[in-house]
Design a protein around this motif. Structure first.
Motif, PDB file in Angstrom:
ATOM      1  N   ASN A 199      36.162 -15.658  34.670  1.00 14.68           N
ATOM      2  CA  ASN A 199      36.501 -15.870  33.265  1.00 14.68           C
ATOM      3  C   ASN A 199      36.290 -17.345  32.913  1.00 14.68           C
ATOM      4  O   ASN A 199      36.954 -18.227  33.471  1.00 14.68           O
ATOM      5  N   PRO A 200      35.375 -17.660  32.003  1.00 15.31           N
ATOM      6  CA  PRO A 200      35.086 -19.067  31.694  1.00 15.31           C
ATOM      7  C   PRO A 200      36.237 -19.778  31.002  1.00 15.31           C
ATOM      8  O   PRO A 200      36.259 -21.019  30.950  1.00 15.31           O
ATOM      9  N   GLU A 201      37.189 -19.022  30.438  1.00 12.03           N
ATOM     10  CA  GLU A 201      38.320 -19.636  29.748  1.00 12.03           C
ATOM     11  C   GLU A 201      39.416 -20.080  30.706  1.00 12.03           C
ATOM     12  O   GLU A 201      40.402 -20.691  30.284  1.00 12.03           O
ATOM     13  N   PRO A 203      37.726 -10.641  24.785  1.00  2.00           N
ATOM     14  CA  PRO A 203      38.108  -9.299  25.271  1.00  2.00           C
ATOM     15  C   PRO A 203      38.651  -9.286  26.689  1.00  2.00           C
ATOM     16  O   PRO A 203      39.356  -8.346  27.057  1.00  2.00           O
ATOM     17  N   ILE A 204      38.330 -10.295  27.519  1.00  2.00           N
ATOM     18  CA  ILE A 204      38.896 -10.336  28.877  1.00  2.00           C
ATOM     19  C   ILE A 204      39.995 -11.386  28.962  1.00  2.00           C
ATOM     20  O   ILE A 204      40.428 -11.745  30.061  1.00  2.00           O
ATOM     21  N   GLY A 205      40.473 -11.859  27.834  1.00  2.93           N
ATOM     22  CA  GLY A 205      41.623 -12.749  27.802  1.00  2.93           C
ATOM     23  C   GLY A 205      41.298 -14.186  28.145  1.00  2.93           C
ATOM     24  O   GLY A 205      40.142 -14.569  28.364  1.00  2.93           O
ATOM     25  N   VAL A 233      48.429 -15.900  18.036  1.00  2.99           N
ATOM     26  CA  VAL A 233      47.418 -15.791  19.097  1.00  2.99           C
ATOM     27  C   VAL A 233      46.478 -14.614  18.884  1.00  2.99           C
ATOM     28  O   VAL A 233      45.510 -14.458  19.636  1.00  2.99           O
ATOM     29  N   GLN A 234      46.733 -13.763  17.892  1.00  2.00           N
ATOM     30  CA  GLN A 234      45.872 -12.591  17.688  1.00  2.00           C
ATOM     31  C   GLN A 234      44.402 -12.952  17.483  1.00  2.00           C
ATOM     32  O   GLN A 234      43.517 -12.309  18.081  1.00  2.00           O
ATOM     33  N   PRO A 235      44.056 -13.957  16.657  1.00  2.00           N
ATOM     34  CA  PRO A 235      42.628 -14.289  16.510  1.00  2.00           C
ATOM     35  C   PRO A 235      41.965 -14.672  17.832  1.00  2.00           C
ATOM     36  O   PRO A 235      40.808 -14.294  18.079  1.00  2.00           O
ATOM     37  N   TYR A 236      42.690 -15.406  18.672  1.00  5.44           N
ATOM     38  CA  TYR A 236      42.132 -15.784  19.981  1.00  5.44           C
ATOM     39  C   TYR A 236      41.876 -14.536  20.825  1.00  5.44           C
ATOM     40  O   TYR A 236      40.829 -14.417  21.478  1.00  5.44           O
ATOM     41  N   GLY A 275      43.132  -9.875  28.320  1.00  4.42           N
ATOM     42  CA  GLY A 275      42.443  -9.345  27.163  1.00  4.42           C
ATOM     43  C   GLY A 275      42.792  -7.896  26.884  1.00  4.42           C
ATOM     44  O   GLY A 275      43.526  -7.247  27.627  1.00  4.42           O
ATOM     45  N   TYR A 276      42.221  -7.387  25.780  1.00 11.14           N
ATOM     46  CA  TYR A 276      42.536  -5.997  25.446  1.00 11.14           C
ATOM     47  C   TYR A 276      41.885  -5.019  26.417  1.00 11.14           C
ATOM     48  O   TYR A 276      42.315  -3.877  26.540  1.00 11.14           O
ATOM     49  N   ILE A 277      40.862  -5.462  27.148  1.00 11.26           N
ATOM     50  CA  ILE A 277      40.296  -4.592  28.191  1.00 11.26           C
ATOM     51  C   ILE A 277      41.328  -4.382  29.304  1.00 11.26           C
ATOM     52  O   ILE A 277      41.554  -3.262  29.775  1.00 11.26           O
TER      53      ILE A 277
END
Length: 502
Positions: free
Chosen positions: A153-155, A376-378, A368-371, A414-416
């Motif tokens: 995850n790059p984040e 998708p992977i948080g 935090v919803q927009p982020y 993320g939502y996944i």
């Protein structure tokens, strides 16, 4: 000549070692001498050199002994791992010297016990294609692979938090594997449930002791040493009780889940003495839950009882029980008692609009919803809240406490990741409900509904707290997974019982 002498000497030494260490297990004159010399050496270290060094030596010796026992006797290793997880915060409280990474201890013994299970044919034979092809096992592996994928995850700039998280998840799968292997008979099921109840009794009594007789001196020193801890533990002039665990939320969640589990067992038990015992331990845990001041625990109890009512509404005793529970809840909510802090705390569970902390949580979620929509992977494992500050300082999500197990999954994975988790929970509930209605044996049927209610209460607790990751709740939950997979194999008469392949 010299060669023969060397061979005879080697054989004599091997025979002597086998006799003293393996056969007699140091219960000989030589063993007594060794113990005396070790005692003298440890005393010398404590008096002349340093007490900490002596304690360290004793700790290492005890660790080696326990490691050997876990390898030789995996059942002992299984129960010891659960039992020791109760006390992992005790050294930190007694020494009051900062965070001590005692969470590594249950992980270590889980892996050691796994080696013991793998090396024993009687347990290894339990693992067949039925285990690996079951939906619960498959979903556990799918989610674990997804956690491994989060490494890229790059984040997520820091990888240490990811490593610690994955290491713990690996130990939990090992514990699930061990649980499945040792549940190889009806007697093993009873043994596990009886141990579960005994540990629940210890947990609940300790919290009740804190409420009735006060905290120990070392607990009070630990509590007052941190201003943030004071704010968390003392609300409305009431000190929230935490028992043997690290904080009131974790303890209240555990007490609520165990109390509901025992309440179901008591309701369906036919033997009078055992029913009284179950009710007693259940009441102790429910009292302990109220003493923790955890509103999530109250919601969990209501959710667990509601699930049980839905699943067994066709039974007359369920109608009577649900009516009694509804009457008790109504009495708590409307009774003219306003000066009892515990009752007021329970009532506040059903008044979220007046709870300022709930409003703050809603604000954080909307922020935090927009982020989350863009990732998708948080943000990566351990990037939100306090864990984000520790492992990924400066990360955008580290400024927002999740305050919910599902929200933490959503922010970190993320939502996944959340979709995978909820799908996994669906498979668990489907498995438990299906087997509950299919099995015929009353004892097995009771264990199915009680175990499923326990797991469901933890799932419900995830809505407002991180209910599942904490020890020993997470061990109970993974053992519950194994019970859901295995118990229907023993649905039959006692005479027909035998250890069946998984």
């Amino acid at each position: 000549m010299e060669r023969n002498l060397l061979d005879r000497t080697t054989a004599l030494v091997q025979d002597w070692a086998r006799y003293n260490f393996l056969i007699r297990k140091l219960n000989t004159g030589f063993g007594i001498l060794v113990m005396v010399l070790l005692g003298i050496a440890i005393s010398y270290l404590a008096v002349v050199i340093d007490m900490k060094l002596a304690v360290g030596v004793v700790g290492i010796m005890a660790g080696v002994l326990l490691m050997v026992l876990c390898l030789l006797y995996p059942v002992f290793g299984f129960y010891f791992t659960v039992f020791i997880s109760l006390f992992i915060t005790l050294p930190e409280k007694m020494l009051n010297s900062g965070v001590i990474p005692m969470g590594l201890v249950p992980e270590y013994f889980s892996y050691i016990t796994l080696v013991g299970v793998i090396t024993k044919q009687e347990y290894r034979k339990e693992i067949t294609s039925r285990f690996w092809n079951h939906g619960i096992t498959i979903w556990l592996l799918v989610i674990f692979i997804y956690h491994l994928f989060e490494f890229f995850n790059p984040e997520m700039p820091g990888k240490l938090g990811w490593f610690n998280f994955v290491r713990k998840q690996g130990s939990l799968f090992a514990f699930f594997y061990i649980s499945y292997c040792i549940i190889n008979s009806r007697q093993a099921i009873r043994q596990l449930v009886n141990f579960w109840i005994f540990v629940s009794l210890i947990e609940g009594l300790y919290a009740c002791k804190q409420q009735w007789f006060g905290l120990f001196d070392f607990e009070m020193r630990w509590l007052l040493s941190d201003p943030m801890r004071i704010d968390l533990f003392i609300n409305w002039g009431f000190t929230r009780k935490f028992g043997l665990l690290s904080d009131p939320a974790s303890s209240g969640i555990l007490y609520a889940a165990c109390g509901t589990f025992l309440l179901i067992l008591a309701l369906r038990e036919k033997a009078t003495m055992r029913r009284v015992y179950y009710y007693t331990v259940s009441i102790i845990n429910l009292l302990a839950s109220s003493y923790s001041g955890t509103r999530t625990a109250t919601m969990m109890i209501v959710a667990g009882i509601a699930l049980y009512g839905v699943m067994t509404l066709y039974e007359r005793r369920t109608i009577l029980f649900m009516s009694f529970c509804a009457l008790m809840l109504t009495a708590i909510l409307v009774a003219p008692v306003y000066d009892n802090v515990i009752i007021n705390r329970v009532r506040s569970t059903f008044e979220p609009s007046t709870d300022n902390s709930a409003l703050v949580r809603d604000m954080n979620r909307h922020t935090v919803q927009p982020y989350i929509y863009r990732h998708p992977i948080g943000g990566g494992i351990y990037t939100c809240g306090n864990l984000g500050v520790l492992y990924n300082p400066g990360h955008y999500l580290s400024f927002f406490p999740p305050d919910s197990g599902y929200m933490q999954i959503l922010m970190d994975q993320g939502y996944i990741g959340l979709i995978l988790t909820l799908s996994f929970y669906f498979v668990i509930l489907r498995t438990g409900i299906r087997h509950f209605y299919r099995v015929k044996d009353p004892e097995i049927k009771t264990q199915y509904v009680a175990t499923l209610v326990f797991i469901f209460t933890l799932m419900a607790g995830q809505i407002s707290q991180m209910a599942i990751p904490m020890y020993p709740s997470v061990f109970y939950m993974y053992a519950g997974f194994a019970l859901l997979l295995k118990m229907h194999y023993f649905d039959g008469s006692e005479k027909e019982e035998k250890s069946l392949p998984a």
